[in-house]
Design an enzyme around this catalytic site. Structure first.
Site, PDB file in Angstrom:
ATOM      1  N   ARG A 143       9.710  42.678  38.905  1.00  0.00           N
ATOM      2  CA  ARG A 143       9.080  41.608  39.707  1.00  0.00           C
ATOM      3  C   ARG A 143       9.539  41.627  41.168  1.00  0.00           C
ATOM      4  O   ARG A 143       9.060  40.846  41.977  1.00  0.00           O
ATOM      5  CB  ARG A 143       9.328  40.242  39.064  1.00  0.00           C
ATOM      6  CG  ARG A 143      10.780  39.822  39.041  1.00  0.00           C
ATOM      7  CD  ARG A 143      10.929  38.435  38.419  1.00  0.00           C
ATOM      8  NE  ARG A 143      12.324  37.983  38.517  1.00  0.00           N
ATOM      9  CZ  ARG A 143      12.714  36.737  38.299  1.00  0.00           C
ATOM     10  NH1 ARG A 143      11.827  35.827  37.941  1.00  0.00           N
ATOM     11  NH2 ARG A 143      13.987  36.374  38.425  1.00  0.00           N
TER      12      ARG A 143
ATOM     13  N   HIS B 160       6.347  36.052  32.304  1.00  0.00           N
ATOM     14  CA  HIS B 160       7.051  34.784  32.568  1.00  0.00           C
ATOM     15  C   HIS B 160       6.044  33.786  33.169  1.00  0.00           C
ATOM     16  O   HIS B 160       6.203  33.344  34.313  1.00  0.00           O
ATOM     17  CB  HIS B 160       8.199  35.069  33.538  1.00  0.00           C
ATOM     18  CG  HIS B 160       9.213  33.960  33.655  1.00  0.00           C
ATOM     19  ND1 HIS B 160       8.902  32.671  34.025  1.00  0.00           N
ATOM     20  CD2 HIS B 160      10.565  33.971  33.475  1.00  0.00           C
ATOM     21  CE1 HIS B 160       9.999  31.943  34.055  1.00  0.00           C
ATOM     22  NE2 HIS B 160      11.018  32.700  33.714  1.00  0.00           N
TER      23      HIS B 160
ATOM     24  N   ASP C  96      14.710  24.713  27.793  1.00  0.00           N
ATOM     25  CA  ASP C  96      14.798  26.173  27.978  1.00  0.00           C
ATOM     26  C   ASP C  96      15.057  26.766  26.596  1.00  0.00           C
ATOM     27  O   ASP C  96      16.194  26.948  26.187  1.00  0.00           O
ATOM     28  CB  ASP C  96      15.954  26.490  28.948  1.00  0.00           C
ATOM     29  CG  ASP C  96      15.892  27.913  29.463  1.00  0.00           C
ATOM     30  OD1 ASP C  96      16.650  28.237  30.398  1.00  0.00           O
ATOM     31  OD2 ASP C  96      15.077  28.702  28.943  1.00  0.00           O
TER      32      ASP C  96
ATOM     33  N   GLU D  73       6.506  31.670  28.202  1.00  0.00           N
ATOM     34  CA  GLU D  73       6.691  33.102  28.441  1.00  0.00           C
ATOM     35  C   GLU D  73       6.508  33.833  27.118  1.00  0.00           C
ATOM     36  O   GLU D  73       7.031  33.363  26.085  1.00  0.00           O
ATOM     37  CB  GLU D  73       8.091  33.336  29.002  1.00  0.00           C
ATOM     38  CG  GLU D  73       8.357  32.483  30.242  1.00  0.00           C
ATOM     39  CD  GLU D  73       9.817  32.159  30.451  1.00  0.00           C
ATOM     40  OE1 GLU D  73      10.145  31.012  30.800  1.00  0.00           O
ATOM     41  OE2 GLU D  73      10.651  33.075  30.275  1.00  0.00           O
TER      42      GLU D  73
HETATM   43  O1  TA6 Z   1      12.921  32.116  31.017  1.00  0.00           O
HETATM   44  C1  TA6 Z   1      13.651  30.942  31.256  1.00  0.00           C
HETATM   45  C2  TA6 Z   1      14.611  31.252  32.370  1.00  0.00           C
HETATM   46  O2  TA6 Z   1      15.491  32.279  31.999  1.00  0.00           O
HETATM   47  C3  TA6 Z   1      15.361  29.984  32.735  1.00  0.00           C
HETATM   48  O3  TA6 Z   1      16.655  30.006  32.208  1.00  0.00           O
HETATM   49  C4  TA6 Z   1      15.304  29.983  34.258  1.00  0.00           C
HETATM   50  O4  TA6 Z   1      16.369  30.740  34.766  1.00  0.00           O
HETATM   51  C5  TA6 Z   1      13.948  30.621  34.494  1.00  0.00           C
HETATM   52  O5  TA6 Z   1      13.901  31.680  33.550  1.00  0.00           O
HETATM   53  C6  TA6 Z   1      13.659  31.067  35.910  1.00  0.00           C
HETATM   54  O6  TA6 Z   1      14.449  32.169  36.226  1.00  0.00           O
HETATM   55  P1  TA6 Z   1      14.288  32.762  37.726  1.00  0.00           P
HETATM   56  O7  TA6 Z   1      15.201  33.949  37.781  1.00  0.00           O
HETATM   57  O8  TA6 Z   1      12.833  33.158  37.901  1.00  0.00           O
HETATM   58  O9  TA6 Z   1      14.658  31.647  38.655  1.00  0.00           O
END
Ligand code: TA6
Length: 298
Positions: A99, A169, A213, A272
């Protein structure tokens, strides 16, 4: 390729073209027969999908940062090849490297019913100095029609097997997250990432009135986001994706992110889908693995 070369090679009159997006990053703008969409080559990331006559399906932060090294907050970031923090080196980017890399366009096309497709590629030679030592090629195929199809193929281009996490995501736009009920997880076990990763069992729909989460494993292939505020139901059909994460940062975490509006948590929920955590997959040399999600309104 610069914008002129991208448009010369891949534009589709009245259906697909490239512009300078946020931060000057190249953005693909799609106007299909039944929906509009946008996608950044940076991250290979869909950032907008809106069936004509409907409200947007994806949430994109108005405070998103558009610069190399920072993931764009919203739309459909790609998780590859690890989920969350790197299993060994904490200094590496959260959710892997795909990404925050520039993807190249490999083809665009029109379907018989006015759907528009674009395919992007990301390659890595791996090696001992790379974040991820295993050579790979990712191909991301996006089809915009009444529904949005995202299909991600991971090729192991190396000589060694590897264990991968691969997922979408996806940030969904909702009218009021406190009035959302998510179906497709009833009876499933999840790891609660906000409660010491404890394993718990989901009873009934997932409702959100706090930071959430949760990493669900052994899931259904159909997930529904019931948005009572906007009186609509978003459907997610997944392929070969046994894991799903439901995430909303809620007040405190939203306030702590510079690329996330303080009140933004009220308008979004991440669902996700893919293979991650206990659903990580092995990828043998010379083989490929595919995940897919089809997103639309019921
Ligand atoms: O997928 C959930 C997660 O891992 C959360 O714990 C939070 O960290 C979110 O992803 C967003 O992560 P990022 O690195 O995009 O800020």
């Amino acid at each position: 390729m610069n914008l002129d070369e991208l448009n010369a090679n891949f534009a589709l009159p009245e259906r697909l073209h490239f512009v300078a997006g946020g931060g000057g990053l190249p953005k693909c703008v799609i106007d299909a027969e039944e929906a509009s969409a946008e996608l950044y080559l940076y991250g290979g990331q869909v950032t907008h999908f809106q069936p004509h006559g409907e409200k947007p399906i994806l949430w994109l932060s108005p405070d998103a940062i558009y610069k190399h090294g920072t993931p764009i907050r919203g739309g459909i970031p790609i998780i590859w090849p690890w989920f969350g923090k790197h299993p060994k080196f904490t200094g590496l980017p959260n959710h892997g490297e795909a990404r925050i890399q520039h993807w190249e366009v490999i083809r665009t096309g029109l379907g018989e019913e006015g759907e528009v497709t674009i395919a992007l590629r990301l390659e890595s030679r791996g090696g001992e100095n790379a974040c991820w030592p295993y050579p790979y090629e990712l191909v991301h195929e996006v089809t915009v029609g009444r529904t949005l199809t995202v299909r991600l193929t991971a090729h192991n281009r190396g000589l060694r097997p590897c264990l991968i996490n691969i997922a979408f995501h996806t940030y969904f736009r909702v009218g009021d997250v406190s009035r959302v009920a998510i179906d497709g997880f009833d009876g499933r076990f999840y790891e609660d990432q906000v409660d010491e990763m404890k394993s718990k069992k989901q009873v009934g729909p997932v409702r959100i009135g706090f930071e959430i989460d949760r990493v669900y494993i052994d899931g259904d292939s159909e997930i529904f986001i019931n948005d009572s505020a906007w009186e609509r139901r978003i459907r997610i059909d997944t392929y070969d994706s046994d894991a799903a994460v439901v995430w909303n940062p809620w007040i405190e975490k939203a306030g702590a992110m510079i690329d996330f509006p303080d009140e933004g948590f009220r308008d979004m929920v991440c669902v996700e889908t893919g293979n991650l955590a206990l659903d990580a997959r092995g990828l043998l040399p010379g083989t490929a693995h595919v995940i897919q999600a089809i997103i639309g309104l019921e």
